[in-house]
Design an enzyme around this catalytic site. Structure first.
Site, PDB file in Angstrom:
ATOM      1  CG  LEU A  50       7.915  -9.800  -2.417  1.00  0.00           C
ATOM      2  CD1 LEU A  50       7.092 -10.880  -3.112  1.00  0.00           C
ATOM      3  CD2 LEU A  50       9.397 -10.058  -2.605  1.00  0.00           C
TER       4      LEU A  50
ATOM      5  CD  GLU B 208       1.713  -4.551  -7.673  1.00  0.00           C
ATOM      6  OE1 GLU B 208       1.470  -4.100  -8.799  1.00  0.00           O
ATOM      7  OE2 GLU B 208       0.855  -4.639  -6.771  1.00  0.00           O
TER       8      GLU B 208
ATOM      9  CE  LYS C 289       3.558  -5.056   3.976  1.00  0.00           C
ATOM     10  NZ  LYS C 289       4.366  -5.159   2.808  1.00  0.00           N
TER      11      LYS C 289
ATOM     12  CG  ASN D  54       3.862  -0.797   2.860  1.00  0.00           C
ATOM     13  OD1 ASN D  54       5.020  -0.881   2.479  1.00  0.00           O
ATOM     14  ND2 ASN D  54       2.922  -1.640   2.468  1.00  0.00           N
TER      15      ASN D  54
ATOM     16  CB  ALA E 239       8.272  15.689  -6.228  1.00  0.00           C
TER      17      ALA E 239
ATOM     18  CB  CYS F 251       0.929  -2.056  -0.824  1.00  0.00           C
ATOM     19  SG  CYS F 251       0.938  -3.622  -1.688  1.00  0.00           S
TER      20      CYS F 251
ATOM     21  CE  LYS G 205      -3.964  -3.968   1.031  1.00  0.00           C
ATOM     22  NZ  LYS G 205      -3.512  -4.780   2.141  1.00  0.00           N
TER      23      LYS G 205
ATOM     24  NE  ARG H 111      -4.306  -4.470  -7.272  1.00  0.00           N
ATOM     25  CZ  ARG H 111      -3.801  -5.530  -6.638  1.00  0.00           C
ATOM     26  NH1 ARG H 111      -4.456  -6.056  -5.629  1.00  0.00           N
ATOM     27  NH2 ARG H 111      -2.635  -6.032  -6.983  1.00  0.00           N
TER      28      ARG H 111
HETATM   29  C1  UGA Z   1       5.039  -1.196  -1.634  1.00  0.00           C
HETATM   30  C2  UGA Z   1       6.340  -1.234  -0.811  1.00  0.00           C
HETATM   31  O1  UGA Z   1       7.341  -0.439  -1.449  1.00  0.00           O
HETATM   32  C3  UGA Z   1       6.859  -2.684  -0.672  1.00  0.00           C
HETATM   33  O2  UGA Z   1       8.010  -2.701   0.178  1.00  0.00           O
HETATM   34  C4  UGA Z   1       5.756  -3.537  -0.057  1.00  0.00           C
HETATM   35  O3  UGA Z   1       6.165  -4.901   0.042  1.00  0.00           O
HETATM   36  C5  UGA Z   1       4.515  -3.468  -0.922  1.00  0.00           C
HETATM   37  O4  UGA Z   1       4.090  -2.083  -1.027  1.00  0.00           O
HETATM   38  C6  UGA Z   1       3.429  -4.265  -0.234  1.00  0.00           C
HETATM   39  O5  UGA Z   1       3.037  -3.911   0.880  1.00  0.00           O
HETATM   40  O6  UGA Z   1       3.071  -5.336  -0.748  1.00  0.00           O
HETATM   41  P1  UGA Z   1       4.479  -1.309  -4.246  1.00  0.00           P
HETATM   42  O7  UGA Z   1       3.044  -1.110  -3.854  1.00  0.00           O
HETATM   43  O8  UGA Z   1       4.813  -2.379  -5.234  1.00  0.00           O
HETATM   44  O9  UGA Z   1       5.362  -1.645  -2.939  1.00  0.00           O
HETATM   45  O10 UGA Z   1       4.973   0.066  -4.846  1.00  0.00           O
HETATM   46  P2  UGA Z   1       6.080   1.156  -4.482  1.00  0.00           P
HETATM   47  O11 UGA Z   1       7.306   0.914  -5.238  1.00  0.00           O
HETATM   48  O12 UGA Z   1       6.197   1.293  -3.011  1.00  0.00           O
HETATM   49  O13 UGA Z   1       5.383   2.470  -5.070  1.00  0.00           O
HETATM   50  C7  UGA Z   1       4.143   2.926  -4.536  1.00  0.00           C
HETATM   51  C8  UGA Z   1       3.704   4.213  -5.181  1.00  0.00           C
HETATM   52  O14 UGA Z   1       4.545   5.276  -4.768  1.00  0.00           O
HETATM   53  C9  UGA Z   1       3.725   4.234  -6.710  1.00  0.00           C
HETATM   54  O15 UGA Z   1       2.540   4.841  -7.174  1.00  0.00           O
HETATM   55  C10 UGA Z   1       4.936   5.069  -7.056  1.00  0.00           C
HETATM   56  O16 UGA Z   1       4.799   5.744  -8.289  1.00  0.00           O
HETATM   57  C11 UGA Z   1       4.937   6.058  -5.898  1.00  0.00           C
HETATM   58  N1  UGA Z   1       6.265   6.639  -5.602  1.00  0.00           N
HETATM   59  C12 UGA Z   1       7.289   5.843  -5.199  1.00  0.00           C
HETATM   60  C13 UGA Z   1       6.439   8.009  -5.688  1.00  0.00           C
HETATM   61  O17 UGA Z   1       5.502   8.768  -6.036  1.00  0.00           O
HETATM   62  N2  UGA Z   1       7.655   8.550  -5.366  1.00  0.00           N
HETATM   63  C14 UGA Z   1       8.692   7.773  -4.968  1.00  0.00           C
HETATM   64  O18 UGA Z   1       9.778   8.337  -4.685  1.00  0.00           O
HETATM   65  C15 UGA Z   1       8.512   6.383  -4.886  1.00  0.00           C
END
Ligand code: UGA
Length: 452
Positions: free
Chosen positions: A150, A152, A201, A205, A249, A257, A260, A324
């Protein structure tokens, strides 16, 4: 089916509410009584679109109940999900205290032949560890690693439309029962051994994080080489072997997630005396992004002390109130220390930000934050920022400058309104109507410095 869920964080509460919507009778246990009381009042301790309503519906229809009694959740069900937090502990290894407490509750309340599914992100080998704990406690439970994917901000949609469901077990009864639960979701169900599932998993990530750091490194080169990183990413992503996702970018990834899990996977490699060079580099590039952004702001504004910065966005990403490991908050902290004045606005994270950084001045909306600003910094990719009235903002700021750390789609409306726009990876746009002469001299020299 009667289902028990231990933990009412993002994952546990979402699972509980979504399983209840599917028609299961779910008891969700949370040992933090304050958190539980808030949820019972219909208020979530975090912002997640649609989840409060789904929880309320489940409770009203009698399919979902919430309790602080772990044994009550475990005792009534043939299937129990463990969805507790596994925060970073020493040396980046996850802290499994909450997980072990949940297993203890299962030992003292479980029915034999119960299926225990671990949703928490846990190190490779944890399912076996849980099996051993249960056997030592005299329980003949069937254990499966069942990681979740999932995101957030879109957890409900992700639950009902997953790319895949992963069941890590060598136990046929556990695989059968879990497959029955997930069958209505109409997605591929992958069954592997537990260690492989736990690794999938972490590797997933870590790979997403790697894509982000990769494009951020390309952005750094684009700035000097006068190429537009957004178009580079689109061109790369047109190849399905690469894909468009996670090539945005900016100031880098945060959240509970990706950072960590990268540390945990690195710690696992080191435990085997291996050097995780790529994982280390991904973290290094990500950390450097924040400083690189601050340096860009410093150059564009001729220094930070005394400058007023309107910060749009504090959460680690759009669609959440979660701070976080938020790159935005880290940047705000550093520019405050460097002597800047910050007026911040976030559509959902204001309360959390005031707790995390009490000195921070938060504003109720973007327009108030923009008053008297020397620059607007966009630090979270909230879609709301694209719909702002940039003409109105132009009338409020002291200097018409947007420095975008997230590549949101504001360059056109902002420049039309008379702002100079500086985006990730060399994207620079100037006011169309008012002309370059409006830009202070520092911006012109900054362009030369930052773009080549
Ligand atoms: C992430 C994974 O995408 C989920 O599949 C996973 O289930 C979850 O961790 C988890 O392990 O519980 P999440 O932490 O909600 O989900 O956030 P992401 O959508 O992955 O974004 C993470 C970070 O990357 C954010 O700070 C976002 O701004 C950044 N990001 C994302 C970028 O800088 N560029 C991108 O192209 C995409």
């Amino acid at each position: 089916m009667n289902i028990g869920v231990i933990g009412a964080g993002y994952v546990g509460l979402t699972f509980s509410a979504c399983l209840a919507k599917m028609g299961h009778r779910v008891i969700c246990a949370e040992k933090d009584r304050d958190r539980l009381a808030t949820i019972k009042e219909g208020i979530l301790p975090f912002y997640e679109p649609g989840l409060a309503e789904l929880v309320a519906t489940g409770v009203r229809q009698g399919n979902l109940s919430l309790t602080d009694d772990l044994k009550a959740a475990v005792g009534h069900a043939p299937l129990v999900f463990i969805a507790v937090g596994t925060p970073s502990g020493t040396n980046g290894e996850p802290d499994l205290t909450a997980l072990e407490e949940a297993v203890d509750a299962i030992v003292s309340a479980a029915n034999d032949d119960q299926v225990v599914a671990i949703k928490s992100t846990v190190p490779v080998g944890t399912s076996e560890h849980v099996s051993t704990m249960l056997a030592r406690g005299g329980r003949s439970a069937h254990v499966a690693a069942n990681p979740e994917f999932l995101r957030e901000g879109s957890v409900i949609d992700d639950f009902f439309h997953p790319y895949r469901v992963l069941i890590g077990t060598t136990d046929a009864a556990a695989a059968r029962l879990l497959s029955t639960v997930y069958h209505p979701l109409a997605c591929p169900i992958l069954v592997t051994d537990p260690r492989t599932a736990e690794m999938i998993k972490y590797a997933s990530n870590a790979f997403l994080a790697t894509k982000i750091s990769f494009i951020n490194e390309i952005a750094m080169i684009c700035e000097r080489a006068h190429a537009d990183v957004a178009e580079v990413a689109a061109g790369m992503g047109a190849d399905p072997r690469i894909g468009q996702a996670f090539l945005k970018a900016g100031i880098g990834f945060g959240g509970s997630c990706l950072p960590k899990d990268l540390r945990a996977l690195g710690a696992l490699a080191r435990r085997y005396a291996l050097t995780p060079s790529i994982l280390d580099a991904v973290i290094q590039v990500n950390d450097a992004q924040r400083q690189r952004f601050i340096e860009r702001v410093e150059i564009l504004l001729d220094g930070l002390p005394g400058k007023t910065l309107a910060v749009f966005g504090l959460a680690f990403k759009g669609g959440t109130s979660d701070l976080r490991e938020s790159p935005a908050l880290a940047i705000v902290d550093r520019v405050l220390t460097a002597g800047a004045i910050v007026r911040a606005f976030d559509p959902a994270a204001e309360e959390a930000a005031k707790r995390a950084l009490p000195v921070l001045h938060c504003c109720p909306d973007a327009y108030e934050a923009a008053e008297g600003a020397d620059a607007i910094l966009i630090l979270t990719e909230w879609p709301e920022f694209e719909a702002l009235d940039w003409g109105r903002l132009r009338g409020l700021v002291r200097r018409p400058v947007v420095i975008d750390g997230r590549g949101v789609q504001v360059a056109s409306p902002a420049t039309r309104a008379g702002f100079a726009y500086f985006g990730p990876g060399g994207a620079i746009a100037h006011p169309r109507s008012s002309g370059a002469s409006e830009r202070p001299h520092a911006f012109r020299s900054a362009e030369r410095t930052t773009s080549g």
